[in-house]
Design a protein around this motif. Structure first.
Motif, PDB file in Angstrom:
ATOM      1  N   ALA B  16      65.240 -15.747  -8.011  1.00 15.71           N
ATOM      2  CA  ALA B  16      64.737 -14.542  -7.325  1.00 15.71           C
ATOM      3  C   ALA B  16      63.817 -14.926  -6.172  1.00 15.71           C
ATOM      4  O   ALA B  16      63.882 -14.339  -5.086  1.00 15.71           O
ATOM      5  N   THR B  19      66.095 -16.405  -3.308  1.00 15.37           N
ATOM      6  CA  THR B  19      66.906 -15.424  -2.576  1.00 15.37           C
ATOM      7  C   THR B  19      66.008 -14.458  -1.791  1.00 15.37           C
ATOM      8  O   THR B  19      66.415 -13.950  -0.752  1.00 15.37           O
ATOM      9  N   GLY B  20      64.785 -14.237  -2.273  1.00 19.00           N
ATOM     10  CA  GLY B  20      63.823 -13.467  -1.478  1.00 19.00           C
ATOM     11  C   GLY B  20      63.470 -14.206  -0.191  1.00 19.00           C
ATOM     12  O   GLY B  20      63.409 -13.599   0.886  1.00 19.00           O
ATOM     13  N   ALA B  33      71.367  -5.915   7.928  1.00 20.88           N
ATOM     14  CA  ALA B  33      70.921  -5.705   6.536  1.00 20.88           C
ATOM     15  C   ALA B  33      72.025  -5.974   5.522  1.00 20.88           C
ATOM     16  O   ALA B  33      71.776  -6.501   4.436  1.00 20.88           O
ATOM     17  N   ARG B  34      73.262  -5.606   5.885  1.00 19.06           N
ATOM     18  CA  ARG B  34      74.368  -5.825   4.952  1.00 19.06           C
ATOM     19  C   ARG B  34      74.561  -7.322   4.678  1.00 19.06           C
ATOM     20  O   ARG B  34      74.657  -7.752   3.528  1.00 19.06           O
ATOM     21  N   HIS B  37      71.732  -8.859   2.590  1.00 20.68           N
ATOM     22  CA  HIS B  37      71.873  -8.566   1.154  1.00 20.68           C
ATOM     23  C   HIS B  37      72.968  -9.414   0.527  1.00 20.68           C
ATOM     24  O   HIS B  37      72.773 -10.019  -0.531  1.00 20.68           O
ATOM     25  N   HIS B  38      74.110  -9.485   1.185  1.00 16.46           N
ATOM     26  CA  HIS B  38      75.260 -10.121   0.545  1.00 16.46           C
ATOM     27  C   HIS B  38      75.120 -11.648   0.494  1.00 16.46           C
ATOM     28  O   HIS B  38      75.576 -12.273  -0.461  1.00 16.46           O
ATOM     29  N   ALA B  40      72.220 -13.199   0.154  1.00 13.57           N
ATOM     30  CA  ALA B  40      71.276 -13.394  -0.961  1.00 13.57           C
ATOM     31  C   ALA B  40      71.982 -13.190  -2.297  1.00 13.57           C
ATOM     32  O   ALA B  40      71.756 -13.942  -3.259  1.00 13.57           O
ATOM     33  N   LEU B  41      72.870 -12.207  -2.354  1.00 16.97           N
ATOM     34  CA  LEU B  41      73.576 -11.905  -3.600  1.00 16.97           C
ATOM     35  C   LEU B  41      74.532 -13.035  -3.986  1.00 16.97           C
ATOM     36  O   LEU B  41      74.578 -13.451  -5.158  1.00 16.97           O
ATOM     37  N   GLU B  44      72.542 -15.877  -5.287  1.00 20.61           N
ATOM     38  CA  GLU B  44      72.022 -15.520  -6.611  1.00 20.61           C
ATOM     39  C   GLU B  44      73.107 -15.683  -7.689  1.00 20.61           C
ATOM     40  O   GLU B  44      72.872 -16.253  -8.753  1.00 20.61           O
ATOM     41  N   GLU B  45      74.302 -15.190  -7.401  1.00 17.42           N
ATOM     42  CA  GLU B  45      75.361 -15.222  -8.414  1.00 17.42           C
ATOM     43  C   GLU B  45      75.842 -16.655  -8.679  1.00 17.42           C
ATOM     44  O   GLU B  45      76.082 -17.036  -9.820  1.00 17.42           O
ATOM     45  N   GLY B 106      79.771 -11.152 -11.588  1.00 13.30           N
ATOM     46  CA  GLY B 106      79.101 -11.957 -10.559  1.00 13.30           C
ATOM     47  C   GLY B 106      80.108 -12.705  -9.697  1.00 13.30           C
ATOM     48  O   GLY B 106      80.035 -12.686  -8.466  1.00 13.30           O
ATOM     49  N   LEU B 109      82.033 -10.448  -7.398  1.00 15.80           N
ATOM     50  CA  LEU B 109      81.267 -10.125  -6.190  1.00 15.80           C
ATOM     51  C   LEU B 109      81.322 -11.271  -5.186  1.00 15.80           C
ATOM     52  O   LEU B 109      81.494 -11.050  -3.985  1.00 15.80           O
ATOM     53  N   LYS B 112      84.667 -11.236  -3.463  1.00 16.58           N
ATOM     54  CA  LYS B 112      84.912 -10.068  -2.607  1.00 16.58           C
ATOM     55  C   LYS B 112      84.030 -10.062  -1.355  1.00 16.58           C
ATOM     56  O   LYS B 112      84.430  -9.534  -0.324  1.00 16.58           O
ATOM     57  N   LEU B 113      82.819 -10.597  -1.462  1.00 13.85           N
ATOM     58  CA  LEU B 113      81.873 -10.473  -0.352  1.00 13.85           C
ATOM     59  C   LEU B 113      81.995 -11.603   0.662  1.00 13.85           C
ATOM     60  O   LEU B 113      81.458 -11.505   1.759  1.00 13.85           O
TER      61      LEU B 113
END
Lengths: 111, 145
Positions: B16, B19-20, B33-34, B37-38, B40-41, B44-45, B106, B109, B112-113
């Motif tokens: 956390a 990724t922050g 922003a998109r 987020h992605h 970082a996601l 994270e995953e 996870g 995602l 897909k991202l």
């Protein structure tokens, strides 16, 4: 993750802020489950301040939705940020959970 | 070219934090922003997967990012068990229905991202490389409205 709740009629409105991830999902689950009690619990979760959601967060949301359904209640999200909304759509959550653009419409739907 | 690099022993709190940091770095670099987020996601995953299934909980992993004009490219190195995120684990058919539905979210995602997802292992180190398009690239790809 910060959560604050207020009761509007018979609906709990929970305002969530921060990140819903592997580090915070346990705390989120615990605080939310305290509101998912009794018969027909109704909750609106305002996601306008939720900037990040991972699969760990999604699992907790899924668990809450299932518990609410078991108790014949309702749970809706509102004001979801676009990137988080995309995550909900990719994972099929958008089809399982009521998502409203604004808090007011969510409250009307659940009241 | 703007770059980010960090070492991490992946556990939920450290992931956390990292990724922050990644999100703050990308926002400062002017990324939409998109994509912030992605990226970082996806990090994270992948790191969560390493922490959960890698079998070497104390082993350090590395994260490197490069902000390019049209995309963010990243590479995660780890010393866990070899695992290709493009293949994914077999579903546990003995699990209850509700568990099967949440299993593998996870990695789903991550696939897909990302517009690019590559993996290689030299037997000691796994290297997972990915790209996520920036907003102007997505806009251009849609053509004129």
């Amino acid at each position: 993750m910060d959560l604050s709740e207020q009761q509007v009629g018979r609906v709990w409105v929970v305002t969530a802020r921060g990140r819903l991830d592997g580090a915070t999902s346990g705390q989120f689950a615990q605080q939310m489950e305290a509101l998912v009690t009794g018969t027909e619990p109704r909750l609106v979760v305002d996601f306008s301040g939720v900037e990040f959601v991972s699969s760990a967060g999604l699992r907790v949301v899924l668990g809450l939705v299932k518990k609410v359904k078991t108790l014949k209640g309702a749970l809706a999200l509102c004001a979801v940020q676009p990137a988080v909304r995309e995550v909900l759509e990719i994972t099929g959550f958008a089809g399982m959970i009521d998502i409203h653009p604004e808090r007011a419409t969510a409250l009307t739907a659940l009241s | 070219m703007t770059r980010f690099a960090a070492d991490i022993v992946p556990n939920p709190v450290a992931i956390a934090g990292l990724t922050g940091d990644v999100a703050a770095f990308l926002r400062d670099a002017g990324v939409d922003a998109r994509a912030v987020h992605h990226v970082a996601l996806v990090i994270e995953e992948i790191l969560t997967n390493v922490a959960t299934h890698g079998g070497s909980p104390d082993a350090q992993a590395t994260v490197a990012l490069e902000v390019q004009r049209d995309r963010i490219s990243g590479e995660i190195g780890d010393r866990g068990k070899p695992f290709d995120p493009r293949s994914g684990p077999d579903p546990d058919i003995a699990a209850p229905l509700e568990e099967r539905r949440i299993g593998g979210l996870g990695l789903h995602l991550v696939r897909k991202l990302t517009s690019v997802l590559d993996y290689r292992s030299d037997g000691k180190q796994n290297r997972t490389a990915f790209s996520i398009p920036r907003e102007q690239e997505r806009g251009l790809s849609h053509g004129p409205q």
